[in-house]
Design an enzyme around this catalytic site. Structure first.
Site, PDB file in Angstrom:
ATOM      1  N   TYR A 118      11.266  -7.678   0.238  1.00  0.00           N
ATOM      2  CA  TYR A 118      10.359  -7.746  -0.913  1.00  0.00           C
ATOM      3  C   TYR A 118      11.013  -8.450  -2.097  1.00  0.00           C
ATOM      4  O   TYR A 118      10.359  -9.155  -2.851  1.00  0.00           O
ATOM      5  CB  TYR A 118       9.905  -6.334  -1.314  1.00  0.00           C
TER       6      TYR A 118
ATOM      7  N   GLU B 284      18.996   4.412   2.995  1.00  0.00           N
ATOM      8  CA  GLU B 284      17.925   3.698   2.289  1.00  0.00           C
ATOM      9  C   GLU B 284      16.617   4.374   2.640  1.00  0.00           C
ATOM     10  O   GLU B 284      16.291   4.537   3.828  1.00  0.00           O
ATOM     11  CB  GLU B 284      17.853   2.213   2.668  1.00  0.00           C
TER      12      GLU B 284
ATOM     13  N   ASP C 135       6.889   2.090  -3.020  1.00  0.00           N
ATOM     14  CA  ASP C 135       5.457   2.009  -3.327  1.00  0.00           C
ATOM     15  C   ASP C 135       5.209   2.532  -4.744  1.00  0.00           C
ATOM     16  O   ASP C 135       5.695   3.613  -5.092  1.00  0.00           O
ATOM     17  CB  ASP C 135       4.654   2.831  -2.313  1.00  0.00           C
TER      18      ASP C 135
HETATM   19  N1  SAM Z   1      12.531  -1.581   1.084  1.00  0.00           N
HETATM   20  C1  SAM Z   1      11.823  -2.685   1.719  1.00  0.00           C
HETATM   21  C2  SAM Z   1      11.994  -3.935   0.907  1.00  0.00           C
HETATM   22  O1  SAM Z   1      12.426  -3.840  -0.248  1.00  0.00           O
HETATM   23  O2  SAM Z   1      11.725  -5.019   1.445  1.00  0.00           O
HETATM   24  C3  SAM Z   1      10.348  -2.343   1.938  1.00  0.00           C
HETATM   25  C4  SAM Z   1       9.540  -2.114   0.716  1.00  0.00           C
HETATM   26  S1  SAM Z   1       7.867  -1.557   1.077  1.00  0.00           S
HETATM   27  C5  SAM Z   1       6.996  -1.931  -0.367  1.00  0.00           C
HETATM   28  C6  SAM Z   1       8.022   0.222   0.934  1.00  0.00           C
HETATM   29  C7  SAM Z   1       8.349   0.867   2.257  1.00  0.00           C
HETATM   30  O3  SAM Z   1       8.624   2.237   2.009  1.00  0.00           O
HETATM   31  C8  SAM Z   1       7.216   0.823   3.257  1.00  0.00           C
HETATM   32  O4  SAM Z   1       7.686   0.365   4.500  1.00  0.00           O
HETATM   33  C9  SAM Z   1       6.729   2.275   3.322  1.00  0.00           C
HETATM   34  O5  SAM Z   1       6.184   2.619   4.576  1.00  0.00           O
HETATM   35  C10 SAM Z   1       7.994   3.021   2.994  1.00  0.00           C
HETATM   36  N2  SAM Z   1       7.747   4.344   2.408  1.00  0.00           N
HETATM   37  C11 SAM Z   1       6.948   4.604   1.351  1.00  0.00           C
HETATM   38  N3  SAM Z   1       6.934   5.927   1.072  1.00  0.00           N
HETATM   39  C12 SAM Z   1       7.751   6.509   1.982  1.00  0.00           C
HETATM   40  C13 SAM Z   1       8.135   7.839   2.219  1.00  0.00           C
HETATM   41  N4  SAM Z   1       7.647   8.842   1.472  1.00  0.00           N
HETATM   42  N5  SAM Z   1       8.984   8.087   3.223  1.00  0.00           N
HETATM   43  C14 SAM Z   1       9.464   7.073   3.999  1.00  0.00           C
HETATM   44  N6  SAM Z   1       9.138   5.782   3.822  1.00  0.00           N
HETATM   45  C15 SAM Z   1       8.284   5.491   2.826  1.00  0.00           C
END
Ligand code: SAM
Length: 212
Positions: free
Chosen positions: A194, A43, A117
């Site tokens: 989320y 993931e 994101d």
């Molecule tokens: N997947 C989780 C959920 O659905 O509850 C978290 C969603 S949160 C909006 C997005 C997560 O992706 C954040 O913790 C962010 O730090 C991580 N993230 C975003 N871009 C990333 C990247 N390029 N590499 C690793 N992690 C990333």
């Protein structure tokens, strides 16, 4: 999810037995970090880890690797693992842009992207985890019959993702813009943090499954 600057987070991640340090040194030999040799599902952007921990508990026949960029966020998952260790789950603290340096060709059987994101500005489109540039990276590490599963409540990001898949030479196997009312795609669905938050606000959840 921005929980930066938690004192000690970097050190906790560095010292955790659940987090793999120098992950590029494991390229091609990820099975050796697990007790059993079995398919690897990752993931990307796992946040606090609820989804991947529930998946690992529900599917002991799969080895899971959760990837998160921020140590302050990953720390929450590590704390949960200390209370409920799972032998088929490891974490990596890194930017997803580096996945091809960390996994060899065909080493990964499935990739999950959950509530990535959205990067709404056009000039940031390449940063979206479902952009063609990321799909090309995933192509390099996924098994031939591997697949990508993506969930989001962001309609614009979902439309963008549906368009990127054929442009990158991938095929769309299934999709819905209302996962929780789709009897087939919702079967066995495990909610992310989320997903629970946004569906409780009434937002429909979108999901797509893609392969090459
Ligand atoms: N997947 C989780 C959920 O659905 O509850 C978290 C969603 S949160 C909006 C997005 C997560 O992706 C954040 O913790 C962010 O730090 C991580 N993230 C975003 N871009 C990333 C990247 N390029 N590499 C690793 N992690 C990333």
């Amino acid at each position: 999810m921005r929980l930066r600057n938690i004192p000690g987070a970097d050190e906790a991640v560095l010292n955790s037995p659940y987090c793999i340090k120098n992950p590029s040194e494991r390229k091609g030999s990820w099975q050796s970090v697990f007790l059993s040799e079995q398919p690897i599902h990752i993931e990307i952007g796992m946040g606090k880890g609820r989804f991947i921990m529930d998946m690992a508990a529900a599917h002991p026949d799969i080895n899971y690797i959760g990837i998160e960029r921020y140590s302050s966020v990953l720390l929450r998952a590590l704390q949960k693992m200390e209370l409920t260790p799972l032998i088929n789950l490891k974490f990596i603290c890194m930017d997803a842009a580096e996945v091809t340096e960390v996994f060899a060709a065909g080493e990964v059987s499935r990739i999950y992207l959950n509530f990535s994101d959205p990067w709404p500005k056009d000039r940031h489109a390449k940063r979206r985890l479902t952009s063609q540039s990321f799909l090309t990276r995933y192509d390099a590490i996924l098994k031939k019959d591997g697949r990508l599963e993506f969930k989001t409540d962001n309609q614009d990001l979902f439309t963008f993702s549906l368009e990127e898949i054929p442009k990158a030479g991938w095929q769309l196997d299934a999709f819905t813009r209302d996962l929780h009312h789709d009897v087939v795609l919702n079967r066995g669905n495990i909610m992310t943090e989320y997903e629970e938050k946004f569906s409780s606000l009434g937002n429909p959840i979108c999901k797509l499954i893609a392969s090459r």
